[in-house]
Design a protein around this motif. Structure first.
Motif, PDB file in Angstrom:
ATOM      1  N   VAL A 136      42.079  47.076  57.228  1.00  0.00           N
ATOM      2  CA  VAL A 136      40.790  45.982  57.321  1.00  0.00           C
ATOM      3  C   VAL A 136      41.399  45.140  58.287  1.00  0.00           C
ATOM      4  O   VAL A 136      42.865  44.536  57.934  1.00  0.00           O
ATOM      5  CB  VAL A 136      40.864  45.352  55.894  1.00  0.00           C
ATOM      6  N   ASP A 137      40.978  44.562  59.176  1.00  0.00           N
ATOM      7  CA  ASP A 137      41.432  43.477  60.172  1.00  0.00           C
ATOM      8  C   ASP A 137      41.078  42.151  59.799  1.00  0.00           C
ATOM      9  O   ASP A 137      41.990  41.288  59.880  1.00  0.00           O
ATOM     10  CB  ASP A 137      40.924  43.953  61.526  1.00  0.00           C
ATOM     11  N   PHE A 138      40.007  42.070  59.230  1.00  0.00           N
ATOM     12  CA  PHE A 138      39.548  40.660  58.699  1.00  0.00           C
ATOM     13  C   PHE A 138      39.022  40.606  57.421  1.00  0.00           C
ATOM     14  O   PHE A 138      38.143  41.548  57.145  1.00  0.00           O
ATOM     15  CB  PHE A 138      38.766  39.817  59.755  1.00  0.00           C
ATOM     16  N   ALA A 139      39.091  39.609  56.622  1.00  0.00           N
ATOM     17  CA  ALA A 139      38.519  39.265  55.293  1.00  0.00           C
ATOM     18  C   ALA A 139      38.272  38.103  55.034  1.00  0.00           C
ATOM     19  O   ALA A 139      38.825  37.189  55.110  1.00  0.00           O
ATOM     20  CB  ALA A 139      39.364  40.090  54.053  1.00  0.00           C
ATOM     21  N   PHE A 140      36.765  38.047  54.637  1.00  0.00           N
ATOM     22  CA  PHE A 140      36.197  36.775  54.166  1.00  0.00           C
ATOM     23  C   PHE A 140      36.012  36.711  52.696  1.00  0.00           C
ATOM     24  O   PHE A 140      35.361  37.622  52.218  1.00  0.00           O
ATOM     25  CB  PHE A 140      34.912  36.516  54.807  1.00  0.00           C
ATOM     26  N   VAL A 141      36.475  35.827  51.986  1.00  0.00           N
ATOM     27  CA  VAL A 141      36.606  36.099  50.505  1.00  0.00           C
ATOM     28  C   VAL A 141      35.884  34.897  49.916  1.00  0.00           C
ATOM     29  O   VAL A 141      36.566  33.679  50.090  1.00  0.00           O
ATOM     30  CB  VAL A 141      37.987  36.356  50.014  1.00  0.00           C
ATOM     31  N   ASP A 142      34.755  34.871  49.041  1.00  0.00           N
ATOM     32  CA  ASP A 142      34.342  33.709  48.477  1.00  0.00           C
ATOM     33  C   ASP A 142      35.152  33.184  47.384  1.00  0.00           C
ATOM     34  O   ASP A 142      35.794  34.082  46.593  1.00  0.00           O
ATOM     35  CB  ASP A 142      32.884  34.072  47.869  1.00  0.00           C
ATOM     36  N   LEU A 143      35.276  31.876  47.232  1.00  0.00           N
ATOM     37  CA  LEU A 143      36.183  31.410  46.107  1.00  0.00           C
ATOM     38  C   LEU A 143      35.557  31.841  44.721  1.00  0.00           C
ATOM     39  O   LEU A 143      36.246  32.067  43.867  1.00  0.00           O
ATOM     40  CB  LEU A 143      36.045  29.827  46.293  1.00  0.00           C
ATOM     41  N   VAL A 144      34.246  31.546  44.501  1.00  0.00           N
ATOM     42  CA  VAL A 144      33.615  31.754  43.139  1.00  0.00           C
ATOM     43  C   VAL A 144      32.740  32.872  43.280  1.00  0.00           C
ATOM     44  O   VAL A 144      31.800  32.907  44.148  1.00  0.00           O
ATOM     45  CB  VAL A 144      32.525  30.490  42.880  1.00  0.00           C
ATOM     46  N   MET A 145      33.093  34.022  42.229  1.00  0.00           N
ATOM     47  CA  MET A 145      32.227  34.985  42.228  1.00  0.00           C
ATOM     48  C   MET A 145      31.918  35.288  40.409  1.00  0.00           C
ATOM     49  O   MET A 145      32.831  35.097  39.733  1.00  0.00           O
ATOM     50  CB  MET A 145      33.003  36.480  42.649  1.00  0.00           C
ATOM     51  N   THR A 146      30.930  35.606  40.010  1.00  0.00           N
ATOM     52  CA  THR A 146      30.518  35.845  38.802  1.00  0.00           C
ATOM     53  C   THR A 146      30.391  37.229  38.189  1.00  0.00           C
ATOM     54  O   THR A 146      29.996  37.508  37.088  1.00  0.00           O
ATOM     55  CB  THR A 146      29.457  34.917  38.552  1.00  0.00           C
ATOM     56  N   GLY A 147      30.325  38.072  39.081  1.00  0.00           N
ATOM     57  CA  GLY A 147      30.295  39.458  38.568  1.00  0.00           C
ATOM     58  C   GLY A 147      31.411  40.119  37.978  1.00  0.00           C
ATOM     59  O   GLY A 147      32.363  39.425  37.434  1.00  0.00           O
ATOM     60  N   THR A 148      31.500  41.533  37.687  1.00  0.00           N
ATOM     61  CA  THR A 148      32.698  42.104  37.102  1.00  0.00           C
ATOM     62  C   THR A 148      34.133  41.625  37.571  1.00  0.00           C
ATOM     63  O   THR A 148      34.206  41.815  38.943  1.00  0.00           O
ATOM     64  CB  THR A 148      32.598  43.732  37.182  1.00  0.00           C
ATOM     65  N   GLY A 149      34.976  41.181  36.835  1.00  0.00           N
ATOM     66  CA  GLY A 149      36.261  40.616  37.559  1.00  0.00           C
ATOM     67  C   GLY A 149      35.984  39.518  38.264  1.00  0.00           C
ATOM     68  O   GLY A 149      37.069  39.104  38.877  1.00  0.00           O
ATOM     69  N   GLY A 150      35.014  38.668  38.128  1.00  0.00           N
ATOM     70  CA  GLY A 150      34.888  37.498  38.877  1.00  0.00           C
ATOM     71  C   GLY A 150      35.161  36.183  38.054  1.00  0.00           C
ATOM     72  O   GLY A 150      35.224  36.362  36.759  1.00  0.00           O
ATOM     73  N   SER A 151      35.280  35.102  38.550  1.00  0.00           N
ATOM     74  CA  SER A 151      35.643  33.872  37.925  1.00  0.00           C
ATOM     75  C   SER A 151      35.362  32.863  39.089  1.00  0.00           C
ATOM     76  O   SER A 151      34.989  32.784  40.272  1.00  0.00           O
ATOM     77  CB  SER A 151      36.974  33.813  37.297  1.00  0.00           C
ATOM     78  N   ARG A 152      35.522  31.563  38.389  1.00  0.00           N
ATOM     79  CA  ARG A 152      35.363  30.269  39.383  1.00  0.00           C
ATOM     80  C   ARG A 152      36.513  30.097  40.341  1.00  0.00           C
ATOM     81  O   ARG A 152      36.301  29.576  41.420  1.00  0.00           O
ATOM     82  CB  ARG A 152      35.031  29.079  38.719  1.00  0.00           C
ATOM     83  N   GLN A 153      37.818  30.890  39.871  1.00  0.00           N
ATOM     84  CA  GLN A 153      38.616  30.872  41.009  1.00  0.00           C
ATOM     85  C   GLN A 153      38.983  32.476  41.498  1.00  0.00           C
ATOM     86  O   GLN A 153      40.141  32.449  41.874  1.00  0.00           O
ATOM     87  CB  GLN A 153      40.089  30.676  40.270  1.00  0.00           C
ATOM     88  N   ALA A 154      38.091  33.355  41.539  1.00  0.00           N
ATOM     89  CA  ALA A 154      38.241  34.669  41.936  1.00  0.00           C
ATOM     90  C   ALA A 154      38.689  34.728  43.317  1.00  0.00           C
ATOM     91  O   ALA A 154      39.574  35.696  43.431  1.00  0.00           O
ATOM     92  CB  ALA A 154      37.104  35.553  41.795  1.00  0.00           C
ATOM     93  N   GLY A 155      38.322  34.167  44.203  1.00  0.00           N
ATOM     94  CA  GLY A 155      38.901  34.502  45.682  1.00  0.00           C
ATOM     95  C   GLY A 155      40.347  34.041  45.614  1.00  0.00           C
ATOM     96  O   GLY A 155      41.191  34.611  46.378  1.00  0.00           O
TER      97      GLY A 155
END
Length: 221
Positions: A67-86
């Protein structure tokens, strides 16, 4: 955020960059934002766009794909997600010995771009921060910086490989001082060593070019 993905595509009128052979990943569980990013990235010339909605699928994806670039959201609520997931994902990637492209630039995308989040992103090993709502101008500017700037990554004793954290702290502190009308301190030596001999050329790594204001402000390019 854009009203629609169609609006996002129409907003960008530019000659595509040389991104056709580059793979980009968008990690975000919001379907509207996923579609906006797809349309926007295609308008820039990308043809290899992966979208991941589950935080815990990201690391496995990087272990099997360059992968050459990744855009990662800070907050994710799905499986394995949290308010600091990113931030957790970026920390994990920077310390994983099995990621195919360990020099992959990572952009933290957030609608909560407070000073604390910016500082935490530096400590985690993010290369860049974008605040929502994003625009074609800011996303393309970010990608150009990621693609065109040369700066060596550093290694840490705990397996970290990524942007030199001490250097990034200094750049951020200089921006803080300038935004507050204070005189920047003179640069001093960084604590993380450069990559070991034989590890290759310097990797394209941007600086943090987001203006720093106060806890409630967005940090935009």
């Amino acid at each position: 955020m854009f009203r629609s993905a169609r609006h996002a595509g129409a907003a960008m009128n530019t000659v595509p960059e040389d991104f056709a052979d580059r793979r980009v990943v968008v990690v975000d569980d919001n379907r509207n934002f996923q579609q906006v990013m797809r349309v926007m990235l295609r308008s820039f010339g990308f043809r290899r766009i992966d979208v991941i909605a589950e935080a815990d699928h990201f690391l496995g994806h990087l272990e099997h794909h360059h992968v050459d670039f990744a855009f990662v959201d800070l907050v994710m609520t799905g499986t394995g997600g949290s308010r600091q997931a990113g931030l957790s994902l970026i920390r994990a990637v920077r310390r994983s010995p099995v990621v195919v492209n360990r020099a992959m630039p990572m952009v933290l995308v957030t609608g909560h771009a407070s000073r604390g989040v910016i500082v935490a992103s530096v400590e985690a090993g993010a290369d860049h921060v974008l605040a929502k709502p994003v625009s074609p101008h800011t996303v393309l500017g970010c990608l150009k910086a990621l693609k065109g700037s040369e700066r060596s990554y550093g290694r840490g004793a705990d397996g970290y490989f990524g942007p030199d954290i001490a250097e990034a702290r200094q750049r951020l502190e200089r921006r803080l001082r300038l935004s507050e009308g204070r005189r920047p301190e003179a640069p001093h030596a960084t604590s993380l060593p450069a990559p070991a001999a034989g590890s290759g050329r310097p990797y394209p790594v941007p600086g943090f070019n987001v203006p720093v204001r106060d806890e409630s402000s967005h940090f935009l390019d």
